[in-house]
Write a protein that holds these residues in place. Structure first.
Motif, PDB file in Angstrom:
ATOM      1  N   SER A 305       0.739  -1.209   0.020  1.00 20.05           N
ATOM      2  CA  SER A 305      -0.136   0.092  -0.021  1.00 20.05           C
ATOM      3  C   SER A 305       0.711   1.268  -0.046  1.00 20.05           C
ATOM      4  O   SER A 305       0.391   2.312  -0.262  1.00 20.05           O
ATOM      5  N   ARG A 306       2.326   1.107  -0.060  1.00 16.75           N
ATOM      6  CA  ARG A 306       3.029   2.304   0.301  1.00 16.75           C
ATOM      7  C   ARG A 306       2.651   3.211   1.512  1.00 16.75           C
ATOM      8  O   ARG A 306       3.231   4.383   1.615  1.00 16.75           O
ATOM      9  N   MET A 307       2.113   2.570   2.444  1.00 16.23           N
ATOM     10  CA  MET A 307       1.694   3.255   3.828  1.00 16.23           C
ATOM     11  C   MET A 307       3.053   3.137   4.700  1.00 16.23           C
ATOM     12  O   MET A 307       3.821   2.235   4.973  1.00 16.23           O
ATOM     13  N   ILE A 330       5.836   0.986  15.083  1.00 19.49           N
ATOM     14  CA  ILE A 330       4.846   0.426  14.547  1.00 19.49           C
ATOM     15  C   ILE A 330       3.599   0.234  15.447  1.00 19.49           C
ATOM     16  O   ILE A 330       2.554   0.394  15.277  1.00 19.49           O
ATOM     17  N   PHE A 331       4.035  -0.019  16.863  1.00 16.34           N
ATOM     18  CA  PHE A 331       2.905  -0.306  17.686  1.00 16.34           C
ATOM     19  C   PHE A 331       2.691   0.970  18.462  1.00 16.34           C
ATOM     20  O   PHE A 331       1.936   1.077  19.672  1.00 16.34           O
ATOM     21  N   MET A 332       3.331   2.143  18.273  1.00 13.01           N
ATOM     22  CA  MET A 332       3.319   3.243  19.266  1.00 13.01           C
ATOM     23  C   MET A 332       2.027   4.094  18.827  1.00 13.01           C
ATOM     24  O   MET A 332       1.157   4.029  17.835  1.00 13.01           O
ATOM     25  N   ASN A 333       1.504   4.643  19.966  1.00 17.10           N
ATOM     26  CA  ASN A 333       0.404   5.311  19.796  1.00 17.10           C
ATOM     27  C   ASN A 333       0.805   6.731  19.194  1.00 17.10           C
ATOM     28  O   ASN A 333       1.618   7.548  19.874  1.00 17.10           O
ATOM     29  N   TRP A 334       0.387   7.191  18.052  1.00 16.94           N
ATOM     30  CA  TRP A 334       1.077   8.095  17.146  1.00 16.94           C
ATOM     31  C   TRP A 334       0.191   9.279  17.641  1.00 16.94           C
ATOM     32  O   TRP A 334       0.867  10.670  17.470  1.00 16.94           O
ATOM     33  N   GLN A 335      -0.988   9.291  18.169  1.00 14.95           N
ATOM     34  CA  GLN A 335      -1.380  10.487  18.995  1.00 14.95           C
ATOM     35  C   GLN A 335      -0.616  11.010  19.991  1.00 14.95           C
ATOM     36  O   GLN A 335      -0.466  12.429  20.297  1.00 14.95           O
ATOM     37  N   ILE A 351      -3.634   4.666  11.558  1.00 14.89           N
ATOM     38  CA  ILE A 351      -4.000   3.234  11.072  1.00 14.89           C
ATOM     39  C   ILE A 351      -3.406   2.321  12.121  1.00 14.89           C
ATOM     40  O   ILE A 351      -2.556   2.723  13.118  1.00 14.89           O
ATOM     41  N   GLU A 352      -3.832   1.253  12.273  1.00 15.84           N
ATOM     42  CA  GLU A 352      -3.436   0.102  13.156  1.00 15.84           C
ATOM     43  C   GLU A 352      -2.816  -0.956  12.608  1.00 15.84           C
ATOM     44  O   GLU A 352      -3.231  -1.695  11.624  1.00 15.84           O
ATOM     45  N   ALA A 353      -1.497  -0.768  12.568  1.00 12.26           N
ATOM     46  CA  ALA A 353      -0.648  -1.819  11.901  1.00 12.26           C
ATOM     47  C   ALA A 353      -0.210  -3.165  12.550  1.00 12.26           C
ATOM     48  O   ALA A 353      -0.607  -3.149  13.927  1.00 12.26           O
ATOM     49  N   TRP A 477      -4.444   0.222   1.887  1.00 10.86           N
ATOM     50  CA  TRP A 477      -4.378  -0.469   3.095  1.00 10.86           C
ATOM     51  C   TRP A 477      -5.924  -1.017   3.539  1.00 10.86           C
ATOM     52  O   TRP A 477      -5.759  -2.239   3.885  1.00 10.86           O
ATOM     53  N   ASN A 478      -6.717  -0.214   3.505  1.00 11.22           N
ATOM     54  CA  ASN A 478      -8.136  -0.724   3.998  1.00 11.22           C
ATOM     55  C   ASN A 478      -8.655  -1.797   2.989  1.00 11.22           C
ATOM     56  O   ASN A 478      -9.075  -2.732   3.331  1.00 11.22           O
TER      57      ASN A 478
END
Length: 697
Positions: A305-307, A330-335, A351-353, A477-478
């Motif tokens: 997806s190039r995400m 990858i599992f970090m809370n980006w907010q 997104i949730e990876a 991605w979705n």
């Protein structure tokens, strides 16, 4: 058996075409017929027997014409040829030798075409399908591109711009000249630093003059001749391969024969990770007058997806530790991360990876046993790029250029080509104005825009993708989660964090396990007896411990690598000075300690050396004194040792007695009387009540 005209068979390993069918007889013609070869006939029964015995079988027609091969000029020639041979091929008697000769002569007299050409056209007509297209001229066989000409005369136009009477004549490209061209080309042109055809030609002319000293300048090989030789004999692919390094050729010149998306079945199927040093200089957040250098960028991108699913922005150099921080993001809370850098982002832009099936990385920081733990714990395949082969992970490499193009036109302190003042440049490092937090805001906002709104221009769609699906990373991605790979895998939290940490070999002694000069213990070590001070307490070797570079308070000892048994060890009392510090602090403290130790050792060695010189001097004097003593027997010397020792002790005691002699002197001493005090007979505790509450106070 059902047969049609123009059917093609493979008969005795040769292709034949059916020209005529009449009753039980079939007439064939070989498609690869020789100039004098003519049609032959077989009975249908014979053909059936050959088919049953696998001597004959039907085959594809090799002469199938397409519309691209048709043009007006070829069509005109084909019509003229067909008019000339129509009377021949439309008569069944042409299949027989005697009748065919009469028909060909009659057609030659009628059309004025030679019998040789008529025979060739008839054979071509039979070979290629007995149609108008079969008589198209074989123009692809004309000429001799890339072949040597057999003409012995001088080839090429006369020279332009010189006196016609005295323009000279260049030698032909054969013999010595051809050999010189080849030698000089291999020596000077087909190299990594090729100077060019003009330079190579001058070398040819110099060697030619050495062979033929009397040759005039106007009779030397010319540049046009040399370029013609290069065009005729040097393959462009071979030239490019020899003029460039193997790595440069593979990355920038070799043709692209595939796409990265072919290896990705959906989101999370394959991630690419890479690092780069950003082309900008930053200043300190606390003191803007301090230039702190260029930051490091790590990005983790989903191939399908190039995400952008993970990243790192900071001042630490690329390493395994920093790469693990990028993977951990990858599992970090980006907010939460956005709030830490004073950014407010909507929740629907995230997104949730999860963990990928394959992680494609460089052979640098992620090559080795460190990454194997994360791979084994979470079933992630680690795929390494070949050395100097950046094209194998072209998606993340190309994204770095796109990412930096967002801020380069606006941010001061961007790296430029010229810094030397003598060449008219200025030192771009002095223009640095943005701090690290501002740079993080720029990069993080660019990542969010890329994930949510950027349209990928050259995205290679699969067959099952809807045409109305926009090639935007989040949309892809979705769609992929719903139609391809499903839900991504989530790791075991604690094991995943420990697996990402770097590992180092530890040693044992009585104080605990030792890592970077710091001691750690745990209850398991005491219980199992590895720290007991006894010869029977066997301590293991070659054990490793994982450590967090930002926290030196604890480490994780891998007791059994196969079963992933880990013991958490805390800081030992012997190393309490490192409590609350990071391992970077440990490295600095140990470095300073080594400097102090080295300096103290130098001073100590100086005094030890002086002491040793003093001892040697005393020893030398003692040996010289012994040589002057009267001679005695060995037995007499040994038997007198006890008496000599007693005598030496008595003399030492007398010396001590004299030094400590406290005998009274004859002078009278002064007597001082101390004042006496009267004491009551009572021994009660003192009472200070009256003193404390005196009326005068």
């Amino acid at each position: 058996m059902q047969l049609y005209v123009n059917d093609v068979f493979s008969l005795h390993q040769r292709l034949v075409r059916v020209l005529y069918c009449s009753g039980d007889l079939v007439v064939f013609f070989h498609l690869d017929a020789k100039p004098r070869e003519m049609p032959f006939s077989l009975l249908i029964s014979e053909l059936q027997e050959k088919i049953l015995s696998d001597e004959a079988r039907r085959a594809e027609d090799p002469y199938l014409f397409t519309e691209q091969e048709i043009n007006e000029k070829k069509l005109t020639k084909a019509k003229r040829r067909l008019d000339c041979i129509t009377d021949i091929v439309n008569t069944p008697e042409c299949l027989y030798r005697t009748s065919r000769l009469k028909l060909v002569k009659a057609a030659s007299e009628r059309t004025g075409v030679s019998t040789k050409n008529l025979y060739n056209w008839v054979r071509q007509y039979w070979q290629k399908g007995q149609s108008l297209f079969a008589l198209f001229p074989n123009s692809h066989k004309c000429g001799g591109k890339g072949q040597k000409r057999k003409d012995t005369s001088t080839i090429g136009r006369p020279r332009i711009g010189s006196d016609c009477e005295n323009q000279g004549r260049a030698p032909e490209i054969k013999g010595v000249v051809l050999k010189l061209f080849r030698i000089v080309t291999d020596q000077y042109l087909l190299t990594k630093k090729a100077p060019g055809p003009s330079y190579a030609l001058r070398r040819v002319q110099s060697k030619y003059k050495d062979l033929y000293p009397d040759s005039e300048e106007k009779n030397l090989p010319t540049l046009s001749q040399y370029k013609y030789f290069l065009q005729r004999e040097i393959d462009i692919a071979e030239k490019l391969r020899k003029q460039t390094s193997r790595h440069d050729f593979d990355n920038n010149i070799a043709p692209l024969i595939g796409s990265s998306i072919e290896k990705a079945m959906g989101p999370g199927s394959r991630f690419e990770i890479d690092a780069t040093i950003a082309d900008v200089y930053l200043v300190s957040d606390k003191d803007p007058s301090l230039i702190i250098g260029r930051p490091t960028l790590y990005t983790v991108i989903d191939t399908f997806s190039r995400m952008v699913v993970g990243f790192y922005i900071g001042m630490e150099s690329p390493s395994y530790v920093v790469a693990m921080r990028a993977i951990g993001s990858i599992f970090m809370n980006w907010q939460v991360y956005a709030s830490s850098i004073d950014l407010d982002i909507p929740s629907d832009s995230l997104i949730e990876a999860g963990l990928p099936d394959t992680l494609h990385a460089d052979r640098g920081e992620l090559l080795g046993h460190q990454i194997e733990m994360m791979s084994s714990v979470n079933s992630v395949i680690i795929e390494y790029a070949p050395p100097y082969h950046a094209i194998s992970k072209g998606i993340v490499e190309r994204y770095f250029r796109t990412l930096q193009a967002k801020f380069k036109p606006f941010v001061p302190g961007v790296v430029e080509g010229v810094t030397v003042k003598k060449r008219g440049g200025k030192d771009y490092r002095l223009d640095a104005a943005c701090n690290l937090t501002e740079f993080k805001q720029m990069i993080f906002s660019s990542i969010l825009i890329h994930n949510n709104f950027h349209e990928i221009g050259k995205y290679v769609r699969a067959e099952d993708m809807p045409r109305a699906l926009p090639p935007i990373p989040k949309v892809l991605w979705n769609w992929g989660l719903q139609n391809r790979t499903g839900r991504l895998r989530q790791p075991i939290s604690k094991q995943f964090k420990i697996a990402l940490l770097p590992r180092q070999k530890v040693t044992f002694d009585d104080r605990g396990i030792k890592l970077f000069g710091v001691y750690y213990t745990c209850q398991e070590l005491f219980r199992i007896g590895w720290l007991h001070r006894h010869a029977s307490a066997k301590r293991p070797k070659n054990l490793e411990a994982a450590y967090d570079p930002a926290n030196a308070n604890k480490v994780y000892l891998y007791v059994n690598m196969k079963q992933l048994e880990v013991w958490e060890c805390n800081l030992a009392p012997h190393s309490r000075e490192f409590l609350g510090r990071s391992f970077w602090d440990v490295f600095l403290i140990n470095k300073e300690r080594r400097k102090i130790t080295a300096k103290s050792k130098q001073i100590e060695n100086k005094y030890i050396r002086e002491s040793e010189d003093f001892v040697e001097e005393l020893t030398k004097k003692a040996l010289e004194r012994r040589l002057q003593l009267p001679c005695k027997s060995k037995q007499a010397k040994i038997s007198a040792i006890d008496g000599n020792k007693k005598k030496e002790v008595d003399e030492a005691r007398k010396e001590r007695l004299i030094e400590n002699d406290d005998s009274p002197s004859n002078e009278s001493a002064d007597i001082h009387l101390l004042p006496t005090a009267e004491f009551d007979d009572e021994f009660d505790l003192p009472d200070d009540v009256d003193f404390l509450f005196d009326d005068e106070d």
